[in-house]
Design an enzyme around this catalytic site. Structure first.
Site, mmCIF file in Angstrom:
data_model
loop_
_atom_site.group_PDB
_atom_site.id
_atom_site.type_symbol
_atom_site.label_atom_id
_atom_site.label_comp_id
_atom_site.label_asym_id
_atom_site.label_seq_id
_atom_site.Cartn_x
_atom_site.Cartn_y
_atom_site.Cartn_z
ATOM 1 N N HIS A 119 71.174 13.585 -23.625
ATOM 2 C CA HIS A 119 71.108 14.520 -24.757
ATOM 3 C C HIS A 119 70.524 15.865 -24.320
ATOM 4 C CE1 HIS A 119 70.547 10.670 -27.331
ATOM 5 N NE2 HIS A 119 71.776 11.080 -27.541
ATOM 6 N N ARG A 139 80.937 11.049 -23.020
ATOM 7 C CA ARG A 139 80.691 10.343 -21.756
ATOM 8 C C ARG A 139 81.957 9.734 -21.196
ATOM 9 N NH1 ARG A 139 75.926 7.207 -24.584
ATOM 10 N NH2 ARG A 139 77.411 7.677 -26.211
ATOM 11 N N SER A 190 71.175 5.755 -25.647
ATOM 12 C CA SER A 190 69.940 5.363 -26.331
ATOM 13 C C SER A 190 69.852 3.849 -26.437
ATOM 14 C CB SER A 190 69.889 5.981 -27.735
ATOM 15 O OG SER A 190 69.802 7.380 -27.656
HETATM 16 P P1 ADP Z 1 75.065 8.806 -32.713
HETATM 17 O O1 ADP Z 1 74.402 7.639 -33.386
HETATM 18 O O2 ADP Z 1 75.516 9.866 -33.677
HETATM 19 O O3 ADP Z 1 76.112 8.472 -31.675
HETATM 20 P P2 ADP Z 1 73.326 9.415 -30.514
HETATM 21 O O4 ADP Z 1 71.917 9.834 -30.616
HETATM 22 O O5 ADP Z 1 73.603 8.107 -29.865
HETATM 23 O O6 ADP Z 1 73.858 9.488 -31.988
HETATM 24 O O7 ADP Z 1 74.198 10.521 -29.762
HETATM 25 C C1 ADP Z 1 74.272 11.852 -30.198
HETATM 26 C C2 ADP Z 1 75.290 12.604 -29.340
HETATM 27 O O8 ADP Z 1 74.886 12.599 -27.984
HETATM 28 C C3 ADP Z 1 76.697 12.038 -29.339
HETATM 29 O O9 ADP Z 1 77.622 13.113 -29.297
HETATM 30 C C4 ADP Z 1 76.766 11.264 -28.058
HETATM 31 O O10 ADP Z 1 78.087 11.138 -27.573
HETATM 32 C C5 ADP Z 1 75.942 12.165 -27.164
HETATM 33 N N1 ADP Z 1 75.376 11.461 -26.010
HETATM 34 C C6 ADP Z 1 74.695 10.309 -26.007
HETATM 35 N N2 ADP Z 1 74.328 9.961 -24.751
HETATM 36 C C7 ADP Z 1 74.820 10.925 -23.934
HETATM 37 C C8 ADP Z 1 74.811 11.135 -22.505
HETATM 38 N N3 ADP Z 1 74.249 10.276 -21.664
HETATM 39 N N4 ADP Z 1 75.413 12.248 -22.019
HETATM 40 C C9 ADP Z 1 76.010 13.101 -22.872
HETATM 41 N N5 ADP Z 1 76.067 12.968 -24.211
HETATM 42 C C10 ADP Z 1 75.484 11.890 -24.732
#
Ligand code: ADP
Length: 150
Positions: free
Chosen positions: A18, A91, A128
């Site tokens: 993130h 990803r 996460s």
């Molecule tokens: P959600 O529950 O909306 O998916 P997240 O907190 O899991 O929320 O993710 C928020 C955003 O961050 C999403 O666009 C997700 O694809 C992106 N994201 C999560 N992990 C990564 C990562 N390792 N690299 C790039 N983007 C990521």
């Protein structure tokens, strides 16, 4: 006109993946609002306050980044904040497939465009949910999250 983007998510917890997306988004937008979605039906590992503090700490030296919480539709939150863009990280193809229809609906129905940033290869294994699993089982999450997440 100020270019404001919303980066919505659960951030349970914020990861280095993130952080990378937000930092790279800063060269595209004047302001990024990291928006923690509040869903009463969902069970989180970290409280809303903890998730909020982790993000504040990670960006305390970056005035382009603000952190807020929101309920309901992301597009409604964007309108309320004067943001015309949503940032999402990608990803893999699964992320893309999931995001495509949501992005198209948001653009058509609400006039909010989504901007996708391809994740850096060194972070593509981070999610996460992996962090939560490792943490629950007493493992070391320090290489996956920014300083301050514990
Ligand atoms: P959600 O529950 O909306 O998916 P997240 O907190 O899991 O929320 O993710 C928020 C955003 O961050 C999403 O666009 C997700 O694809 C992106 N994201 C999560 N992990 C990564 C990562 N390792 N690299 C790039 N983007 C990521």
């Amino acid at each position: 006109m100020k270019r404001i983007a919303v980066f919505p998510g659960s951030f349970d917890p914020i990861t280095l993946g993130h952080v990378d997306i937000i930092e790279r988004g800063c060269s595209l937008f004047d302001e990024i609002i990291v928006a923690i979605g509040v869903n009463a039906a969902k069970k989180y590992k970290w409280t809303q306050e903890e998730r909020f503090e982790f993000i504040i700490k990670a960006f305390e030296h970056n005035p382009q980044v603000t952190v807020k919480t929101f309920k309901g539709l992301t597009a409604d939150f964007c309108r309320a904040e004067g943001a015309r863009f949503i940032i999402r990280g990608l990803r893999n193809a699964t992320d893309f497939t999931y995001e495509q229809t949501i992005a198209q609906a948001n653009a058509k129905v609400n006039g909010v465009d989504s901007v996708f940033i391809m994740c850096s290869p060194e972070y593509s294994h981070i999610s996460s949910s992996i962090v939560r699993d490792i943490s629950r089982n007493g493992g070391d999450i320090r290489s996956l999250v920014p300083e301050g997440v514990n």
